[in-house]
Design a protein around this motif. Structure first.
Motif, PDB file in Angstrom:
ATOM      1  N   VAL A   9      22.428  58.311 -10.251  1.00 29.34           N
ATOM      2  CA  VAL A   9      22.506  58.752  -8.847  1.00 29.34           C
ATOM      3  C   VAL A   9      21.338  59.677  -8.518  1.00 29.34           C
ATOM      4  O   VAL A   9      20.695  59.548  -7.475  1.00 29.34           O
ATOM      5  CB  VAL A   9      23.863  59.447  -8.562  1.00 29.34           C
ATOM      6  CG1 VAL A   9      23.854  60.134  -7.205  1.00 29.34           C
ATOM      7  CG2 VAL A   9      24.999  58.437  -8.626  1.00 29.34           C
ATOM      8  N   ASP A  10      21.020  60.602  -9.439  1.00 29.37           N
ATOM      9  CA  ASP A  10      19.881  61.509  -9.232  1.00 29.37           C
ATOM     10  C   ASP A  10      18.579  60.723  -9.085  1.00 29.37           C
ATOM     11  O   ASP A  10      17.749  61.021  -8.213  1.00 29.37           O
ATOM     12  CB  ASP A  10      19.758  62.489 -10.401  1.00 29.37           C
ATOM     13  CG  ASP A  10      20.793  63.611 -10.290  1.00 29.37           C
ATOM     14  OD1 ASP A  10      21.465  63.690  -9.241  1.00 29.37           O
ATOM     15  OD2 ASP A  10      20.915  64.387 -11.259  1.00 29.37           O
ATOM     16  N   ALA A  11      18.403  59.712  -9.957  1.00 32.07           N
ATOM     17  CA  ALA A  11      17.174  58.913  -9.918  1.00 32.07           C
ATOM     18  C   ALA A  11      17.060  58.164  -8.595  1.00 32.07           C
ATOM     19  O   ALA A  11      15.982  58.080  -7.995  1.00 32.07           O
ATOM     20  CB  ALA A  11      17.153  57.926 -11.088  1.00 32.07           C
ATOM     21  N   ILE A  12      18.196  57.635  -8.104  1.00 31.62           N
ATOM     22  CA  ILE A  12      18.211  56.917  -6.816  1.00 31.62           C
ATOM     23  C   ILE A  12      17.826  57.869  -5.686  1.00 31.62           C
ATOM     24  O   ILE A  12      16.991  57.560  -4.841  1.00 31.62           O
ATOM     25  CB  ILE A  12      19.608  56.285  -6.566  1.00 31.62           C
ATOM     26  CG1 ILE A  12      19.799  55.075  -7.494  1.00 31.62           C
ATOM     27  CG2 ILE A  12      19.776  55.865  -5.105  1.00 31.62           C
ATOM     28  CD1 ILE A  12      21.210  54.530  -7.534  1.00 31.62           C
ATOM     29  N   HIS A  13      18.411  59.072  -5.704  1.00 30.80           N
ATOM     30  CA  HIS A  13      18.088  60.047  -4.654  1.00 30.80           C
ATOM     31  C   HIS A  13      16.637  60.487  -4.743  1.00 30.80           C
ATOM     32  O   HIS A  13      15.961  60.674  -3.727  1.00 30.80           O
ATOM     33  CB  HIS A  13      19.024  61.262  -4.752  1.00 30.80           C
ATOM     34  CG  HIS A  13      20.427  60.950  -4.353  1.00 30.80           C
ATOM     35  ND1 HIS A  13      21.479  61.797  -4.619  1.00 30.80           N
ATOM     36  CD2 HIS A  13      20.964  59.893  -3.709  1.00 30.80           C
ATOM     37  CE1 HIS A  13      22.595  61.251  -4.147  1.00 30.80           C
ATOM     38  NE2 HIS A  13      22.298  60.095  -3.601  1.00 30.80           N
ATOM     39  N   ASN A 176      27.851  71.675   1.254  1.00 30.63           N
ATOM     40  CA  ASN A 176      29.160  71.019   1.332  1.00 30.63           C
ATOM     41  C   ASN A 176      29.081  69.508   1.558  1.00 30.63           C
ATOM     42  O   ASN A 176      30.097  68.850   1.643  1.00 30.63           O
ATOM     43  CB  ASN A 176      29.979  71.626   2.473  1.00 30.63           C
ATOM     44  CG  ASN A 176      30.200  73.089   2.273  1.00 30.63           C
ATOM     45  OD1 ASN A 176      30.395  73.533   1.150  1.00 30.63           O
ATOM     46  ND2 ASN A 176      30.140  73.849   3.344  1.00 30.63           N
ATOM     47  N   PHE A 177      27.862  68.968   1.711  1.00 31.37           N
ATOM     48  CA  PHE A 177      27.751  67.542   2.014  1.00 31.37           C
ATOM     49  C   PHE A 177      27.475  66.736   0.761  1.00 31.37           C
ATOM     50  O   PHE A 177      26.870  67.216  -0.183  1.00 31.37           O
ATOM     51  CB  PHE A 177      26.596  67.294   2.990  1.00 31.37           C
ATOM     52  CG  PHE A 177      26.843  67.805   4.378  1.00 31.37           C
ATOM     53  CD1 PHE A 177      28.118  67.857   4.912  1.00 31.37           C
ATOM     54  CD2 PHE A 177      25.788  68.232   5.158  1.00 31.37           C
ATOM     55  CE1 PHE A 177      28.340  68.319   6.195  1.00 31.37           C
ATOM     56  CE2 PHE A 177      25.991  68.700   6.450  1.00 31.37           C
ATOM     57  CZ  PHE A 177      27.271  68.743   6.967  1.00 31.37           C
ATOM     58  N   SER A 178      27.893  65.463   0.786  1.00 31.50           N
ATOM     59  CA  SER A 178      27.370  64.536  -0.207  1.00 31.50           C
ATOM     60  C   SER A 178      26.333  63.672   0.503  1.00 31.50           C
ATOM     61  O   SER A 178      26.372  63.511   1.720  1.00 31.50           O
ATOM     62  CB  SER A 178      28.486  63.700  -0.811  1.00 31.50           C
ATOM     63  OG  SER A 178      29.301  63.162   0.181  1.00 31.50           O
ATOM     64  N   CYS A 179      25.372  63.137  -0.254  1.00 34.56           N
ATOM     65  CA  CYS A 179      24.242  62.421   0.338  1.00 34.56           C
ATOM     66  C   CYS A 179      24.672  61.099   0.970  1.00 34.56           C
ATOM     67  O   CYS A 179      25.099  60.188   0.273  1.00 34.56           O
ATOM     68  CB  CYS A 179      23.194  62.140  -0.735  1.00 34.56           C
ATOM     69  SG  CYS A 179      21.994  63.442  -0.833  1.00 34.56           S
ATOM     70  N   ARG A 180      24.567  60.998   2.276  1.00 33.57           N
ATOM     71  CA  ARG A 180      24.898  59.765   2.997  1.00 33.57           C
ATOM     72  C   ARG A 180      24.107  59.731   4.294  1.00 33.57           C
ATOM     73  O   ARG A 180      23.897  60.755   4.926  1.00 33.57           O
ATOM     74  CB  ARG A 180      26.379  59.722   3.380  1.00 33.57           C
ATOM     75  CG  ARG A 180      27.367  59.572   2.251  1.00 33.57           C
ATOM     76  CD  ARG A 180      27.401  58.160   1.705  1.00 33.57           C
ATOM     77  NE  ARG A 180      28.554  57.941   0.875  1.00 33.57           N
ATOM     78  CZ  ARG A 180      28.740  58.450  -0.339  1.00 33.57           C
ATOM     79  NH1 ARG A 180      27.808  59.224  -0.859  1.00 33.57           N
ATOM     80  NH2 ARG A 180      29.840  58.204  -1.023  1.00 33.57           N
ATOM     81  N   MET A 181      23.734  58.513   4.710  1.00 30.56           N
ATOM     82  CA  MET A 181      23.185  58.339   6.052  1.00 30.56           C
ATOM     83  C   MET A 181      24.302  57.810   6.934  1.00 30.56           C
ATOM     84  O   MET A 181      25.046  56.907   6.527  1.00 30.56           O
ATOM     85  CB  MET A 181      22.032  57.349   6.039  1.00 30.56           C
ATOM     86  CG  MET A 181      21.457  57.089   7.425  1.00 30.56           C
ATOM     87  SD  MET A 181      19.927  56.142   7.343  1.00 30.56           S
ATOM     88  CE  MET A 181      19.604  55.890   9.082  1.00 30.56           C
ATOM     89  N   PHE A 196      28.202  47.742   1.023  1.00 25.20           N
ATOM     90  CA  PHE A 196      27.313  48.731   0.416  1.00 25.20           C
ATOM     91  C   PHE A 196      25.862  48.426   0.784  1.00 25.20           C
ATOM     92  O   PHE A 196      25.346  47.367   0.474  1.00 25.20           O
ATOM     93  CB  PHE A 196      27.491  48.733  -1.109  1.00 25.20           C
ATOM     94  CG  PHE A 196      26.584  49.699  -1.805  1.00 25.20           C
ATOM     95  CD1 PHE A 196      26.915  51.043  -1.884  1.00 25.20           C
ATOM     96  CD2 PHE A 196      25.393  49.265  -2.364  1.00 25.20           C
ATOM     97  CE1 PHE A 196      26.075  51.943  -2.520  1.00 25.20           C
ATOM     98  CE2 PHE A 196      24.540  50.162  -3.003  1.00 25.20           C
ATOM     99  CZ  PHE A 196      24.887  51.494  -3.083  1.00 25.20           C
ATOM    100  N   THR A 197      25.224  49.343   1.456  1.00 23.28           N
ATOM    101  CA  THR A 197      23.827  49.155   1.868  1.00 23.28           C
ATOM    102  C   THR A 197      23.042  50.427   1.594  1.00 23.28           C
ATOM    103  O   THR A 197      23.532  51.528   1.839  1.00 23.28           O
ATOM    104  CB  THR A 197      23.743  48.821   3.380  1.00 23.28           C
ATOM    105  OG1 THR A 197      24.588  47.705   3.662  1.00 23.28           O
ATOM    106  CG2 THR A 197      22.317  48.482   3.794  1.00 23.28           C
ATOM    107  N   LEU A 198      21.821  50.248   1.099  1.00 22.12           N
ATOM    108  CA  LEU A 198      20.957  51.396   0.860  1.00 22.12           C
ATOM    109  C   LEU A 198      19.846  51.438   1.892  1.00 22.12           C
ATOM    110  O   LEU A 198      19.363  50.410   2.355  1.00 22.12           O
ATOM    111  CB  LEU A 198      20.321  51.310  -0.536  1.00 22.12           C
ATOM    112  CG  LEU A 198      21.219  51.589  -1.736  1.00 22.12           C
ATOM    113  CD1 LEU A 198      20.454  51.325  -3.028  1.00 22.12           C
ATOM    114  CD2 LEU A 198      21.731  53.038  -1.724  1.00 22.12           C
ATOM    115  N   GLY A 199      19.464  52.657   2.236  1.00 24.24           N
ATOM    116  CA  GLY A 199      18.265  52.880   3.033  1.00 24.24           C
ATOM    117  C   GLY A 199      17.328  53.722   2.210  1.00 24.24           C
ATOM    118  O   GLY A 199      17.728  54.321   1.209  1.00 24.24           O
ATOM    119  N   ARG A 200      16.050  53.754   2.602  1.00 21.16           N
ATOM    120  CA  ARG A 200      15.104  54.591   1.877  1.00 21.16           C
ATOM    121  C   ARG A 200      14.276  55.397   2.866  1.00 21.16           C
ATOM    122  O   ARG A 200      13.746  54.846   3.849  1.00 21.16           O
ATOM    123  CB  ARG A 200      14.172  53.723   1.035  1.00 21.16           C
ATOM    124  CG  ARG A 200      13.311  54.538   0.124  1.00 21.16           C
ATOM    125  CD  ARG A 200      12.412  53.648  -0.694  1.00 21.16           C
ATOM    126  NE  ARG A 200      11.803  54.410  -1.766  1.00 21.16           N
ATOM    127  CZ  ARG A 200      10.752  54.007  -2.468  1.00 21.16           C
ATOM    128  NH1 ARG A 200      10.198  52.851  -2.199  1.00 21.16           N
ATOM    129  NH2 ARG A 200      10.264  54.762  -3.425  1.00 21.16           N
TER     130      ARG A 200
END
Ligand code: ZN
Length: 215
Positions: A9-13, A176-181, A196-200
Motif C-alpha cells: 500500500v505504501d509503495a502504491i501511494h 483522520n483520513f485514509s487515502c481515497r479520491m 475497484f479503480t485507481l487514479g494517479r
C-alpha cells in the motif's frame, strides 16, 4: 502478512496512485434536523462504516423535493454535523430543478436550497445544497512522502476503460483520513469508473493553471 500489505500500500501511494470511490447523492444532518425529520430523541443509526474513519451510512432515508422533481430513499450519512448539507451530482440537480454550486464540503454560504422530507417532519433547507468538488483525502504521512499540501490542487489520471484526467482536484490532508479520491456519479460515469479503480496524481496544478509534472 500485515507488513507485506502495508509495504505494498505504501509503495502504491508513493507512486501517486490512489483508490477512487464514488459518492452517490447523500445528506448530512445536524442533531436538531435529525429530530425534525425522524422524531424527538431520534439519532442516526449506523448500518455500515464508510472508508473515512468514524463516518457511517445510517439506516435512515429521506426524500428530496425540488421544484421539478423528487428523489426517494436518499442516504443519510453520520455522525450528525454542525450544518445540514446535501451533496448532489449535476444530473441530480437537473432532475430536481435545484441550482447548486460546486463547492468544498462545509462551504455553504449562498449554496442551493431544497426540501427534505422524513417520516416525522419536513425541513426547508434554504442553503446547504452543493455539488461536491472532487478531492483526495491524504494522510499526513502520505502528504509528506508525496510533498502534497492541504488545499493544493492536482491533476489525476483515471485508469479505466474511458481514461480521463481530472484537473483541479483538491488535496485534503488530515491524520483522520485514509487515502481515497472522491468523485460523484456524473464524474464516475464520464470516466467509466466501475468497481475497484485507481487514479494517479500526474501533476500539481499551479495557480496560473499551468501544470507542473511531479511524477
Ligand atoms: Zn471525501
Amino acid at each position: 502478512m500485515k507488513d507485506i500489505v502495508t509495504a505494498v500500500v505504501d509503495a502504491i501511494h508513493m507512486a501517486g496512485f490512489v483508490e477512487i470511490e464514488v459518492s452517490a447523492k447523500h445528506v448530512h444532518l445536524t442533531e436538531q434536523d435529525v429530530e425534525v425529520l425522524f422524531g424527538r430523541g431520534a439519532s442516526l443509526e449506523p448500518v455500515r462504516p464508510l472508508s473515512q474513519p468514524g463516518q457511517f451510512l445510517s439506516g435512515q432515508r429521506v426524500k428530496l423535493i425540488g421544484p421539478k422533481g423528487t428523489m426517494e430513499r436518499v442516504a443519510v450519512l453520520g455522525p450528525a454535523r454542525s450544518a445540514t448539507q446535501v451533496e448532489l451530482s449535476k444530473s441530480d440537480c437537473v432532475a430536481l430543478g435545484v441550482k447548486a454550486p460546486k463547492r468544498e464540503s462545509g462551504d455553504l454560504a449562498g449554496s442551493g436550497s431544497v426540501t427534505i422530507e422524513g417520516p416525522c417532519g419536513t425541513l426547508e433547507v434554504k442553503e446547504g445544497v452543493i455539488i461536491a468538488h472532487n478531492h483526495i483525502h491524504v494522510t499526513e504521512a502520505d502528504s509528506r512522502r508525496l510533498k502534497l499540501k492541504d488545499k493544493e490542487r492536482v491533476s489525476v489520471e483515471v485508469y479505466s476503460e474511458r481514461p480521463v484526467i481530472f484537473n483541479d482536484v483538491i488535496i485534503r490532508v488530515s491524520k483522520n483520513f485514509s487515502c481515497r479520491m472522491h468523485i460523484d456519479f456524473d464524474e464516475a460515469n464520464a470516466a467509466g469508473v466501475q468497481g475497484f479503480t485507481l487514479g494517479r496524481i500526474v501533476r500539481k496544478v499551479e495557480a496560473e493553471g499551468i501544470g507542473r509534472s511531479i511524477l
